[in-house]
Motif scaffolding. Structure first.
Motif, PDB file in Angstrom:
ATOM      1  N   ALA A 152      -0.443   5.402   4.637  1.00 31.49           N
ATOM      2  CA  ALA A 152      -1.165   4.267   4.045  1.00 31.49           C
ATOM      3  C   ALA A 152      -2.118   3.649   5.074  1.00 31.49           C
ATOM      4  CB  ALA A 152      -0.178   3.223   3.557  1.00 31.49           C
ATOM      5  N   LYS A 153      -3.223   3.142   4.565  1.00 31.49           N
ATOM      6  CA  LYS A 153      -4.219   2.539   5.459  1.00 31.49           C
ATOM      7  C   LYS A 153      -4.631   1.179   4.925  1.00 31.49           C
ATOM      8  CE  LYS A 153      -6.516   6.795   6.713  1.00 31.49           C
ATOM      9  NZ  LYS A 153      -7.560   7.643   6.194  1.00 31.49           N
ATOM     10  N   ALA A 154      -4.953   0.274   5.839  1.00 34.36           N
ATOM     11  CA  ALA A 154      -5.440  -1.019   5.379  1.00 34.36           C
ATOM     12  C   ALA A 154      -6.442  -1.563   6.368  1.00 34.36           C
ATOM     13  CB  ALA A 154      -4.283  -1.996   5.243  1.00 34.36           C
ATOM     14  N   SER A 155      -7.392  -2.271   5.854  1.00 32.34           N
ATOM     15  CA  SER A 155      -8.306  -2.951   6.770  1.00 32.34           C
ATOM     16  C   SER A 155      -8.650  -4.338   6.243  1.00 32.34           C
ATOM     17  CB  SER A 155      -9.585  -2.127   6.959  1.00 32.34           C
ATOM     18  OG  SER A 155     -10.365  -2.175   5.795  1.00 32.34           O
ATOM     19  N   ILE A 156      -8.840  -5.244   7.172  1.00 35.27           N
ATOM     20  CA  ILE A 156      -9.293  -6.588   6.821  1.00 35.27           C
ATOM     21  C   ILE A 156     -10.577  -6.824   7.603  1.00 35.27           C
ATOM     22  CG2 ILE A 156      -8.821  -9.060   6.997  1.00 35.27           C
ATOM     23  CD1 ILE A 156      -5.840  -8.396   6.859  1.00 35.27           C
TER      24      ILE A 156
ATOM     25  N   ASN B 212      -5.173 -19.678   4.118  1.00 40.76           N
ATOM     26  CA  ASN B 212      -5.414 -18.344   3.625  1.00 40.76           C
ATOM     27  C   ASN B 212      -4.453 -17.380   4.304  1.00 40.76           C
ATOM     28  OD1 ASN B 212      -6.938 -15.672   3.647  1.00 40.76           O
ATOM     29  ND2 ASN B 212      -8.112 -16.911   2.234  1.00 40.76           N
ATOM     30  N   ASP B 213      -3.510 -16.863   3.538  1.00 39.12           N
ATOM     31  CA  ASP B 213      -2.533 -15.930   4.106  1.00 39.12           C
ATOM     32  C   ASP B 213      -2.679 -14.569   3.452  1.00 39.12           C
ATOM     33  OD1 ASP B 213      -1.570 -18.060   5.440  1.00 39.12           O
ATOM     34  OD2 ASP B 213       0.533 -17.755   4.886  1.00 39.12           O
ATOM     35  N   ILE B 214      -2.747 -13.529   4.252  1.00 33.74           N
ATOM     36  CA  ILE B 214      -2.750 -12.181   3.688  1.00 33.74           C
ATOM     37  C   ILE B 214      -1.635 -11.390   4.369  1.00 33.74           C
ATOM     38  CG2 ILE B 214      -4.096 -10.085   3.304  1.00 33.74           C
ATOM     39  CD1 ILE B 214      -6.588 -11.764   3.775  1.00 33.74           C
ATOM     40  N   HIS B 215      -0.740 -10.846   3.556  1.00 31.63           N
ATOM     41  CA  HIS B 215       0.326  -9.998   4.098  1.00 31.63           C
ATOM     42  C   HIS B 215       0.145  -8.605   3.519  1.00 31.63           C
ATOM     43  CE1 HIS B 215       2.898 -13.207   5.821  1.00 31.63           C
ATOM     44  NE2 HIS B 215       2.138 -13.927   5.018  1.00 31.63           N
ATOM     45  N   ILE B 216      -0.064  -7.640   4.368  1.00 29.37           N
ATOM     46  CA  ILE B 216      -0.240  -6.278   3.874  1.00 29.37           C
ATOM     47  C   ILE B 216       0.932  -5.437   4.356  1.00 29.37           C
ATOM     48  CG2 ILE B 216      -1.713  -4.237   3.897  1.00 29.37           C
ATOM     49  CD1 ILE B 216      -4.098  -6.055   4.347  1.00 29.37           C
ATOM     50  N   ILE B 217       1.597  -4.791   3.412  1.00 34.12           N
ATOM     51  CA  ILE B 217       2.748  -3.972   3.764  1.00 34.12           C
ATOM     52  C   ILE B 217       2.374  -2.517   3.569  1.00 34.12           C
ATOM     53  CG2 ILE B 217       5.160  -3.496   3.236  1.00 34.12           C
ATOM     54  CD1 ILE B 217       4.759  -6.629   2.058  1.00 34.12           C
ATOM     55  N   LEU B 218       2.286  -1.782   4.665  1.00 35.51           N
ATOM     56  CA  LEU B 218       1.944  -0.371   4.582  1.00 35.51           C
ATOM     57  C   LEU B 218       3.248   0.371   4.316  1.00 35.51           C
ATOM     58  CD1 LEU B 218      -0.623  -0.245   7.507  1.00 35.51           C
ATOM     59  CD2 LEU B 218      -1.099  -0.275   5.065  1.00 35.51           C
ATOM     60  N   ALA B 219       3.528   0.573   3.029  1.00 34.24           N
ATOM     61  CA  ALA B 219       4.861   1.000   2.626  1.00 34.24           C
ATOM     62  C   ALA B 219       5.021   2.510   2.561  1.00 34.24           C
ATOM     63  CB  ALA B 219       5.192   0.389   1.269  1.00 34.24           C
TER      64      ALA B 219
ATOM     65  N   VAL C  56       0.856  -1.167   0.000  1.00 34.03           N
ATOM     66  CA  VAL C  56       0.000   0.000   0.000  1.00 34.03           C
ATOM     67  C   VAL C  56       0.900   1.228   0.000  1.00 34.03           C
ATOM     68  CG1 VAL C  56      -1.967   1.097   1.080  1.00 34.03           C
ATOM     69  CG2 VAL C  56      -1.641  -1.353   1.318  1.00 34.03           C
ATOM     70  N   GLY C  57       0.779   2.040  -1.050  1.00 29.66           N
ATOM     71  CA  GLY C  57       1.655   3.201  -1.226  1.00 29.66           C
ATOM     72  C   GLY C  57       1.190   4.395  -0.424  1.00 29.66           C
ATOM     73  N   GLU C  58       1.902   5.502  -0.612  1.00 28.14           N
ATOM     74  CA  GLU C  58       1.663   6.714   0.163  1.00 28.14           C
ATOM     75  C   GLU C  58       0.213   7.179   0.044  1.00 28.14           C
ATOM     76  OE1 GLU C  58       4.678   9.617  -0.576  1.00 28.14           O
ATOM     77  OE2 GLU C  58       3.404  11.203   0.211  1.00 28.14           O
ATOM     78  N   GLY C  59      -0.425   7.421   1.166  1.00 28.53           N
ATOM     79  CA  GLY C  59      -1.789   7.948   1.183  1.00 28.53           C
ATOM     80  C   GLY C  59      -2.837   6.998   0.624  1.00 28.53           C
ATOM     81  N   ALA C  60      -2.424   5.798   0.268  1.00 28.88           N
ATOM     82  CA  ALA C  60      -3.369   4.872  -0.353  1.00 28.88           C
ATOM     83  C   ALA C  60      -4.129   4.071   0.701  1.00 28.88           C
ATOM     84  CB  ALA C  60      -2.624   3.919  -1.270  1.00 28.88           C
ATOM     85  N   THR C  61      -5.245   3.504   0.283  1.00 25.25           N
ATOM     86  CA  THR C  61      -6.057   2.714   1.194  1.00 25.25           C
ATOM     87  C   THR C  61      -6.358   1.361   0.565  1.00 25.25           C
ATOM     88  OG1 THR C  61      -7.112   4.738   1.943  1.00 25.25           O
ATOM     89  CG2 THR C  61      -8.205   2.687   2.530  1.00 25.25           C
ATOM     90  N   PHE C  62      -6.221   0.332   1.350  1.00 22.87           N
ATOM     91  CA  PHE C  62      -6.571  -0.996   0.861  1.00 22.87           C
ATOM     92  C   PHE C  62      -7.599  -1.605   1.807  1.00 22.87           C
ATOM     93  CE2 PHE C  62      -5.840  -5.644   0.992  1.00 22.87           C
ATOM     94  CZ  PHE C  62      -6.238  -5.930  -0.310  1.00 22.87           C
ATOM     95  N   GLU C  63      -8.694  -2.027   1.234  1.00 19.51           N
ATOM     96  CA  GLU C  63      -9.715  -2.661   2.070  1.00 19.51           C
ATOM     97  C   GLU C  63      -9.940  -4.077   1.582  1.00 19.51           C
ATOM     98  OE1 GLU C  63     -13.301  -0.319   2.108  1.00 19.51           O
ATOM     99  OE2 GLU C  63     -12.083   1.481   2.381  1.00 19.51           O
ATOM    100  N   TYR C  64      -9.980  -4.977   2.489  1.00 14.53           N
ATOM    101  CA  TYR C  64     -10.172  -6.375   2.123  1.00 14.53           C
ATOM    102  C   TYR C  64     -11.382  -6.890   2.882  1.00 14.53           C
ATOM    103  CZ  TYR C  64      -9.015 -11.239   1.206  1.00 14.53           C
ATOM    104  OH  TYR C  64      -9.047 -12.541   0.788  1.00 14.53           O
ATOM    105  N   VAL C  65     -12.333  -7.388   2.154  1.00 16.80           N
ATOM    106  CA  VAL C  65     -13.527  -7.927   2.794  1.00 16.80           C
ATOM    107  C   VAL C  65     -13.650  -9.386   2.397  1.00 16.80           C
ATOM    108  CG1 VAL C  65     -16.027  -7.727   3.048  1.00 16.80           C
ATOM    109  CG2 VAL C  65     -14.654  -5.693   2.648  1.00 16.80           C
ATOM    110  N   GLU C  66     -13.802 -10.221   3.359  1.00 18.64           N
ATOM    111  CA  GLU C  66     -13.824 -11.649   3.065  1.00 18.64           C
ATOM    112  C   GLU C  66     -14.999 -12.287   3.780  1.00 18.64           C
ATOM    113  OE1 GLU C  66     -10.104 -14.434   2.697  1.00 18.64           O
ATOM    114  OE2 GLU C  66     -10.600 -14.125   4.794  1.00 18.64           O
ATOM    115  N   SER C  67     -15.643 -13.211   3.120  1.00 20.37           N
ATOM    116  CA  SER C  67     -16.704 -13.916   3.826  1.00 20.37           C
ATOM    117  C   SER C  67     -16.732 -15.369   3.385  1.00 20.37           C
ATOM    118  CB  SER C  67     -18.050 -13.254   3.553  1.00 20.37           C
ATOM    119  OG  SER C  67     -18.344 -13.367   2.183  1.00 20.37           O
ATOM    120  N   SER C  68     -17.388 -16.170   4.155  1.00 19.40           N
ATOM    121  CA  SER C  68     -17.471 -17.578   3.827  1.00 19.40           C
ATOM    122  C   SER C  68     -18.716 -18.149   4.468  1.00 19.40           C
ATOM    123  CB  SER C  68     -16.236 -18.292   4.348  1.00 19.40           C
ATOM    124  OG  SER C  68     -16.495 -19.665   4.386  1.00 19.40           O
ATOM    125  N   LYS C  69     -19.420 -18.953   3.749  1.00 22.09           N
ATOM    126  CA  LYS C  69     -20.633 -19.548   4.320  1.00 22.09           C
ATOM    127  C   LYS C  69     -20.744 -20.987   3.865  1.00 22.09           C
ATOM    128  CE  LYS C  69     -24.183 -16.441   5.703  1.00 22.09           C
ATOM    129  NZ  LYS C  69     -25.498 -16.438   6.055  1.00 22.09           N
TER     130      LYS C  69
END
Lengths: 449, 227
Positions: free
Chosen positions: B98-102, B87-94, B67-80
């Motif tokens: 930068a913002k990220a949410s899971i 399931n591996d998620i690696h988020i690098i707030l570089a 995730v670059g400067e000032g960028a936002t990453f949103e990850y929404v996951e569901s399962s039914k």
């Protein structure tokens, strides 16, 4: 220092293990136990997780020293650096005025021991572990490194099982409530010495006991090892409170094993303060074996320059309606690393178990590190497990408020750290709370601001 | 056959693991050298961009996100459903700011067997991360949930991590390790974990309003999963 130099051979061998057993005139089952532990130790590798133990040279340690010091109550025999610390902490006074009995361990043997007569009359046993092996062989054989901490547990319990020396043995008979806390002090006063004291506490049905252990060692240039072992049996309806403040010198590897077996309606309370040593790995464990058994663990850690404090707590719920509470507070400063590493397991039979874990960490500067690794394993439906952790810094607002009231920045920071650790300090008896507060103050001197 | 979703980052480094390695970004220190075998997906979120991924957890997956400067990453996951996988998620707030949410909501049934790992690396200041995971476990479902927020030195950052699991069957199991690795003092970081079932007390209220037990139960479970 008046220590007999006749056995200062470095390194560990079967001959030494036999020598230790022989010089203590131990029964054959104990020698067998030691040799079994030794052969396991030879085959086992050093654990590869957690803090690095590469600075620890196991071949360069002195595993056993025969102390020639006679029984003494004189604190002045200690090196000045330590007596100064003790004076500042008010230990001799606390010892004289408050405590029921004191055992002090000088290197590998206990040199001073005392138990109030009224307790002895009730059948309470408070003995040096070495003496207990001779005087109460049935009790010791039944409980010593059997169910609670078998010597095969890990590398350092194997080492402990082979060369253990000294320590404390406490037995509280059925229904006896010991009002005053019992206390022992352990010290290492020799360079490159290992300390392997064994504490065994058996609280029989319905009894109550509080035991305090303080540990410290003066500084030497080569590194030392402390691999002690504490085993506690909390029988049906009994209550045990175990407190320890460990303030080893900064070159000591403190790799300690503490475990309690808690039976029906029993209550185990651990209170641990860790501020010394270079590497600490300590995870007091409670095995909740009987219904409604309870375990409570409180820990504070101060990690300063060059220190890696890897501590935590374990709770194994194996019976219904068992309760565990773990609270941990850590302060890292001057590049110190503090780690909370905990484990909570809820077994199939532990229906209705409740576990709560709370970790708070304070980082005082940009060089320091704080880690939190809580593991939870749950195999039961009817449970309530919660975990919470927070990591943060000293609040600017709080510092500002105190400064506006006339405190210097340093005083303000010291007050905030004091307040942060207060819930744990409060859980200690008065004289220990004073000691801990002063230790924290000493640690904080010149560290912030 | 090599496990196709294996990732090894900092503390989990095996001695000769790096020979399979692929340096995921030249600006990162050796420490963040990752191993991406087949199945690894690298997503870059450019400066000041917002990217949102919605995923249905159904198979093994490895995701690496920059995730670059000032960028936002949103990850929404569901399962039914019944899921078996990793399931591996690696988020690098570089980049700075930068913002990220899971945000995950799982409803595992049958013989689900899932290993989930969420990791967020705060590599720049003023970065914010949030992980919110809720899971309901039924039947014989077994979940291993690990998460980690790592903050490097001299980083000003905020992180929040929360995981709750409801266990609705005697045979369901959950193992959880929510970790924090913090090397900076100018941070606010917290995590919480809860594992429980629905108690009689909680059921009492909707039942006192006239719902039957089954519907009260359903209401509470739906309420729990609604994020």
């Amino acid at each position: 220092m008046s220590i007999d130099e006749k056995l200062v051979n470095k390194g560990l061998s079967e001959t030494l293990v036999r020598h230790i057993s022989e010089s203590k005139n131990e029964p054959s089952w104990m020698l067998k136990k030691r040799l079994e532990a030794f052969s396991l130790w030879k085959e086992t590798l050093i654990p590869n997780w957690g803090p690095s133990l590469s600075g620890l040279n196991l071949d360069d340690l002195v595993y056993y020293i025969d102390p020639s010091v006679e029984e003494t109550t004189d604190w002045k025999e200690l090196p000045k650096e330590i007596t100064d610390t003790f004076e500042k902490l008010g230990i001799p006074k606390a010892e004289r005025e408050y405590l029921g009995g004191v055992g002090a361990q000088y290197d590998s043997g206990i040199v001073y021991h005392n138990l109030q007569k009224s307790l002895a009359d009730k059948g309470v046993i408070f003995e040096n572990m070495d003496v207990a092996v001779q005087k109460y062989p049935e009790l010791v054989e039944k409980y010593f490194m059997t169910d609670c901490v078998p010597s095969s547990d890990h590398k350092f319990t194997m080492l402990h099982g082979a060369v253990w020396s000294g320590g404390t043995f406490i037995y509280v008979p059925k229904g006896v409530k010991v009002g005053l806390p019992l206390q022992a002090y352990f010290r290492m006063n020799r360079p490159s010495a290992g300390q392997f004291e064994h504490t065994l506490i058996i609280a029989d049905e319905g009894s109550e006991i509080e035991y305090i252990e303080g540990c410290s060692a003066p500084r030497y240039t080569s590194s030392s090892l402390h691999a002690g072992c504490v085993e506690v049996f909390v029988m049906k309806g009994a209550k045990v409170k175990y407190l320890s403040i460990e303030n080893w010198s900064r070159n000591t590897y403190n790799l300690n094993t503490k475990k309690a077996m808690v039976y029906e309606d029993g209550e185990m309370q651990w209170v641990n303060g860790n501020m010394g040593s270079c590497v600490t790995m300590l995870y007091p464990s409670s095995v909740l074996l009987g219904a409604r058994a309870k375990a409570d663990s409180l820990g504070i850690v101060l990690a300063g320059e060059g220190q890696n404090q890897d501590t935590g707590a374990k709770a194994l719920h194996l019976a219904p309606d068992t309760v565990s509470t773990i609270r941990s507070k850590s302060v890292s400063k001057d590049g110190g690393i503090s780690t909370y590493r905990g484990f909570v397991q809820i077994g199939k039979r532990a229906t209705g178990a409740v576990s709560s874990v709370v970790c708070d960490a304070l980082i005082l500067d940009d060089k320091s590190v704080s880690n939190t690794y809580p593991s939870t394993k749950n195999d039961n439906k009817r449970v309530n497990i919660s975990h919470e952790a927070k990591v943060g810094r000293l609040g600017d607002d709080e510092v500002f408020y105190l400064r506006s009231r006339g405190f210097s920045e340093r005083e303000a920071e010291r007050l905030i750290v004091g307040g942060f650790l207060e819930p744990i300090v409060k859980a200690m008896p008065l004289e220990y709370a004073i000691e801990l507060n002063k230790l924290i103050e000493l640690e904080m001197e010149g560290s912030v601001g | 056959m090599k496990n196709n979703t294996k990732i090894i980052l900092n503390t989990y480094v095996e001695p000769n693991a790096f020979k399979y390695g692929l340096k995921i970004a030249s600006s990162f220190s050796e420490e963040f050298l990752g191993i991406i075998a087949k199945g690894g997906e690298v997503i870059e979120v450019a400066p000041n961009e917002t990217k949102k991924i919605e995923n249905n957890l159904s198979q093994s997956k490895l995701l690496i996100v920059y995730v670059g400067e000032g960028a936002t990453f949103e990850y929404v996951e569901s399962s039914k459903s019944q899921v078996v996988g990793k399931n591996d998620i690696h988020i690098i707030l570089a980049g700075r700011g930068a913002k990220a949410s899971i945000t995950s909501s799982y409803d595992f049934v049958g013989e689900s067997e899932v290993d989930i790992y969420h990791k967020i690396y705060h590599e720049a200041s003023h970065t914010i991360s949030k992980i919110d995971v809720r899971g309901v476990l039924k039947d014989k479902a077994h979940v291993i949930y690990r998460s980690d927020i790592a903050m490097g030195k001299e980083i000003e950052a905020k992180g929040e991590e929360s995981a709750s699991f409801l266990i609705l069957s005697e045979e369901a199991r959950v193992d959880a390790i929510p970790s924090l690795d913090i090397a900076s003092n100018d941070v606010r970081c917290s995590h919480s974990l809860s594992i429980k079932d629905i108690s009689r007390d909680e059921l009492f209220y909707p039942m006192s309003r006239g719902l039957d037990e089954e519907n009260s139960y359903k209401l509470l479970v739906d309420g729990f999963l609604e994020i």
